[in-house]
Design an enzyme around this catalytic site. Structure first.
Site, mmCIF file in Angstrom:
data_model
loop_
_atom_site.group_PDB
_atom_site.id
_atom_site.type_symbol
_atom_site.label_atom_id
_atom_site.label_comp_id
_atom_site.label_asym_id
_atom_site.label_seq_id
_atom_site.Cartn_x
_atom_site.Cartn_y
_atom_site.Cartn_z
ATOM 1 N N ARG A 55 10.876 -1.622 10.907
ATOM 2 C CA ARG A 55 9.770 -1.271 11.801
ATOM 3 C C ARG A 55 9.649 -2.272 12.950
ATOM 4 O O ARG A 55 9.793 -3.475 12.754
ATOM 5 C CB ARG A 55 8.451 -1.216 11.018
ATOM 6 C CG ARG A 55 8.129 0.177 10.549
ATOM 7 C CD ARG A 55 6.987 0.244 9.584
ATOM 8 N NE ARG A 55 5.789 -0.463 10.016
ATOM 9 C CZ ARG A 55 4.658 -0.476 9.308
ATOM 10 N NH1 ARG A 55 4.596 0.182 8.161
ATOM 11 N NH2 ARG A 55 3.610 -1.134 9.730
ATOM 12 N N ARG A 99 -10.233 0.929 8.421
ATOM 13 C CA ARG A 99 -9.644 -0.349 8.745
ATOM 14 C C ARG A 99 -10.662 -1.308 9.339
ATOM 15 O O ARG A 99 -10.330 -2.422 9.698
ATOM 16 C CB ARG A 99 -8.597 -0.077 9.809
ATOM 17 C CG ARG A 99 -7.385 -0.870 9.635
ATOM 18 C CD ARG A 99 -6.294 -0.858 9.364
ATOM 19 N NE ARG A 99 -5.076 -1.339 9.648
ATOM 20 C CZ ARG A 99 -3.986 -0.788 9.202
ATOM 21 N NH1 ARG A 99 -4.009 0.307 8.520
ATOM 22 N NH2 ARG A 99 -2.847 -1.341 9.444
ATOM 23 N N ARG A 110 11.530 -5.653 4.705
ATOM 24 C CA ARG A 110 11.239 -4.217 4.504
ATOM 25 C C ARG A 110 12.198 -3.330 5.290
ATOM 26 O O ARG A 110 12.529 -3.607 6.442
ATOM 27 C CB ARG A 110 9.808 -3.907 4.952
ATOM 28 C CG ARG A 110 9.552 -2.394 4.968
ATOM 29 C CD ARG A 110 8.113 -2.040 5.040
ATOM 30 N NE ARG A 110 7.475 -2.532 6.235
ATOM 31 C CZ ARG A 110 6.169 -2.440 6.444
ATOM 32 N NH1 ARG A 110 5.384 -1.906 5.520
ATOM 33 N NH2 ARG A 110 5.648 -2.897 7.547
ATOM 34 N N LYS A 143 0.833 -1.206 0.000
ATOM 35 C CA LYS A 143 0.000 0.000 0.000
ATOM 36 C C LYS A 143 0.874 1.265 0.000
ATOM 37 O O LYS A 143 0.663 2.162 -0.813
ATOM 38 C CB LYS A 143 -0.937 0.015 1.215
ATOM 39 C CG LYS A 143 -1.909 -1.164 1.253
ATOM 40 C CD LYS A 143 -2.867 -1.083 2.432
ATOM 41 C CE LYS A 143 -2.207 -1.147 3.802
ATOM 42 N NZ LYS A 143 -1.517 -2.431 4.090
ATOM 43 N N ARG A 181 -0.919 -9.168 13.003
ATOM 44 C CA ARG A 181 -1.489 -8.122 12.122
ATOM 45 C C ARG A 181 -2.322 -8.755 11.018
ATOM 46 O O ARG A 181 -3.349 -8.221 10.615
ATOM 47 C CB ARG A 181 -0.372 -7.253 11.547
ATOM 48 C CG ARG A 181 0.141 -6.230 12.560
ATOM 49 C CD ARG A 181 1.505 -5.695 12.201
ATOM 50 N NE ARG A 181 1.564 -5.038 10.920
ATOM 51 C CZ ARG A 181 2.675 -4.887 10.206
ATOM 52 N NH1 ARG A 181 3.824 -5.389 10.646
ATOM 53 N NH2 ARG A 181 2.648 -4.268 9.070
HETATM 54 P P1 AP5 Z 1 4.708 -1.645 1.871
HETATM 55 O O1 AP5 Z 1 4.400 -0.746 0.719
HETATM 56 O O2 AP5 Z 1 5.437 -1.058 3.024
HETATM 57 O O3 AP5 Z 1 3.364 -2.399 2.364
HETATM 58 P P2 AP5 Z 1 2.101 -1.858 3.113
HETATM 59 O O4 AP5 Z 1 0.905 -2.475 2.493
HETATM 60 O O5 AP5 Z 1 2.120 -0.365 3.227
HETATM 61 O O6 AP5 Z 1 2.321 -2.556 4.537
HETATM 62 P P3 AP5 Z 1 2.202 -1.953 6.001
HETATM 63 O O7 AP5 Z 1 2.935 -2.921 6.909
HETATM 64 O O8 AP5 Z 1 2.608 -0.526 6.057
HETATM 65 O O9 AP5 Z 1 0.683 -2.099 6.246
HETATM 66 P P4 AP5 Z 1 -0.035 -2.172 7.559
HETATM 67 O O10 AP5 Z 1 -1.439 -2.050 7.093
HETATM 68 O O11 AP5 Z 1 0.271 -3.353 8.382
HETATM 69 O O12 AP5 Z 1 0.599 -0.987 8.413
HETATM 70 P P5 AP5 Z 1 0.171 0.533 8.700
HETATM 71 O O13 AP5 Z 1 1.371 1.361 8.701
HETATM 72 O O14 AP5 Z 1 -0.980 0.926 7.852
HETATM 73 O O15 AP5 Z 1 5.516 -2.899 1.280
HETATM 74 C C1 AP5 Z 1 6.020 -3.920 2.133
HETATM 75 C C2 AP5 Z 1 7.391 -4.402 1.620
HETATM 76 O O16 AP5 Z 1 7.191 -5.073 0.363
HETATM 77 C C3 AP5 Z 1 8.407 -3.276 1.350
HETATM 78 O O17 AP5 Z 1 9.672 -3.706 1.743
HETATM 79 C C4 AP5 Z 1 8.344 -3.090 -0.176
HETATM 80 O O18 AP5 Z 1 9.589 -2.642 -0.687
HETATM 81 C C5 AP5 Z 1 8.004 -4.492 -0.655
HETATM 82 N N1 AP5 Z 1 7.216 -4.507 -1.876
HETATM 83 C C6 AP5 Z 1 6.183 -3.660 -2.216
HETATM 84 N N2 AP5 Z 1 5.680 -3.979 -3.415
HETATM 85 C C7 AP5 Z 1 6.375 -5.074 -3.854
HETATM 86 C C8 AP5 Z 1 6.334 -5.863 -5.022
HETATM 87 N N3 AP5 Z 1 5.439 -5.597 -6.016
HETATM 88 N N4 AP5 Z 1 7.191 -6.896 -5.131
HETATM 89 C C9 AP5 Z 1 8.083 -7.165 -4.140
HETATM 90 N N5 AP5 Z 1 8.196 -6.437 -3.015
HETATM 91 C C10 AP5 Z 1 7.353 -5.400 -2.866
HETATM 92 O O19 AP5 Z 1 -0.384 0.399 10.198
HETATM 93 C C11 AP5 Z 1 0.493 0.131 11.270
HETATM 94 C C12 AP5 Z 1 -0.283 0.127 12.582
HETATM 95 O O20 AP5 Z 1 -0.872 1.432 12.800
HETATM 96 C C13 AP5 Z 1 -1.471 -0.842 12.654
HETATM 97 O O21 AP5 Z 1 -1.060 -2.132 13.019
HETATM 98 C C14 AP5 Z 1 -2.342 -0.157 13.708
HETATM 99 O O22 AP5 Z 1 -1.847 -0.396 14.996
HETATM 100 C C15 AP5 Z 1 -2.158 1.316 13.395
HETATM 101 N N6 AP5 Z 1 -3.171 1.843 12.446
HETATM 102 C C16 AP5 Z 1 -2.958 2.347 11.186
HETATM 103 N N7 AP5 Z 1 -4.118 2.730 10.620
HETATM 104 C C17 AP5 Z 1 -5.092 2.469 11.524
HETATM 105 C C18 AP5 Z 1 -6.513 2.614 11.520
HETATM 106 N N8 AP5 Z 1 -7.182 3.119 10.453
HETATM 107 N N9 AP5 Z 1 -7.203 2.232 12.612
HETATM 108 C C19 AP5 Z 1 -6.572 1.734 13.692
HETATM 109 N N10 AP5 Z 1 -5.231 1.530 13.762
HETATM 110 C C20 AP5 Z 1 -4.502 1.896 12.689
HETATM 111 MG MG MG Z 2 2.313 1.018 4.803
#
Ligand code: AP5
Ligand code: MG
Ligand code: ZN
Length: 220
Positions: A160, A88, A127, A13, A171
């Site tokens: 992270r 979410r 990552r 994402k 997660r």
């Molecule tokens: P990356 O782009 O970083 O993936 P991502 O989908 O953004 O993964 P996240 O871990 O950030 O998602 P998440 O939903 O768990 O975390 P968030 O920060 O939102 O890519 C991942 C890796 O893959 C990278 O190394 C990249 O280089 C590689 N990659 C990408 N594309 C590729 C490809 N095509 N081929 C190969 N490799 C590739 O949330 C974190 C925490 O915040 C949550 O757990 C929660 O506690 C809180 N939070 C956030 N939003 C909310 C909400 N709305 N409500 C409540 N709590 C929330």
């Molecule tokens: Mg992310």
């Protein structure tokens, strides 16, 4: 254009959000990034959020919704945005719908990045994120030229805290229990577009833009 990006942790994402928002010239709003910025600045919001983030649980809705409401009121969000990581769960989606109603606007699309659990675990294990500019790298799939250094800005790369294996597994459970129901919710509203998020990053971006561009005439 107003877009929600949905998909499991590690689906890409954040990676795709950078390219999609620069292509469509819209604001890039990631609740995860907003929380992490608050954590690193030690704000009260960050201290509260960290308790949940470290275990891989969702931050309580009222905290998250207040933060998103304030962010959407900023100038750059007026002409369009992509939301990465929000909503979410169904209650957050209902609040977002009501917020947009109040603003006299609506969502144009919900883009789902589709990848399987094994790929997600591989992606998160390798990552690395830039401490300075936030660019996301992967040690195998998208490595920087020099280990531990961001190609874009020279900043230091870090792993992270919530990318430890047991937290990743939790997660994924949270995603399946609480976030996956949004897929049916938005499909019922006729907003859901699913794309295959495997393969090279550029190919995924092309699929995303190809899916979203035709909606571009319909901004309001
Ligand atoms: P990356 O782009 O970083 O993936 P991502 O989908 O953004 O993964 P996240 O871990 O950030 O998602 P998440 O939903 O768990 O975390 P968030 O920060 O939102 O890519 C991942 C890796 O893959 C990278 O190394 C990249 O280089 C590689 N990659 C990408 N594309 C590729 C490809 N095509 N081929 C190969 N490799 C590739 O949330 C974190 C925490 O915040 C949550 O757990 C929660 O506690 C809180 N939070 C956030 N939003 C909310 C909400 N709305 N409500 C409540 N709590 C929330
Ligand atoms: Mg992310
Ligand atoms: Zn950087």
């Amino acid at each position: 254009m107003r877009i929600v990006l949905v998909g499991p942790p590690g689906a890409g994402k954040g990676t795709q959000a950078q390219f999609i928002t620069s292509n469509l010239a819209i604001a890039n709003i990631s609740t995860g990034d907003l929380f992490r910025a608050n954590v690193s600045q030690g704000t009260p919001l960050g201290i509260e959020a960290k308790k949940y983030m470290d275990s891989g649980d969702l931050v309580p809705d009222e905290v998250t919704i207040k933060m998103v409401r304030e962010r959407l009121a900023e100038d750059d969000a007026r002409d369009g945005f992509l939301l990465d990581g929000f909503p979410r769960n169904v209650p957050q989606a209902e609040v977002l719908g009501a917020m947009l109603d109040e603003l006299g606007t609506r969502l144009h699309a919900v883009l789902e990045l589709v990848v399987d659990d094994d790929e997600v675990v591989r992606r998160l294990a390798g990552r690395r994120t830039c401490r300075t500019c936030g660019t996301v790298w992967h040690v195998d799939f998208d490595p920087p030229t020099r280990d531990g250094v961001c190609d874009r800005c020279g900043g230091e790369l870090f792993q992270r805290d919530d990318d430890r294996e047991e937290t990743v597994r939790h997660r994924l459970e949270v995603y399946n229990d609480q976030t996956a129901p949004l897929i049916a919710y938005y499909a019922d509203l006729g907003l859901l577009i699913g794309i295959d998020a495997t393969g090279p990053v550029e190919d995924v971006t092309e699929r995303a833009i190809a899916a979203l561009r035709p909606l571009n005439h319909d901004w309001s």
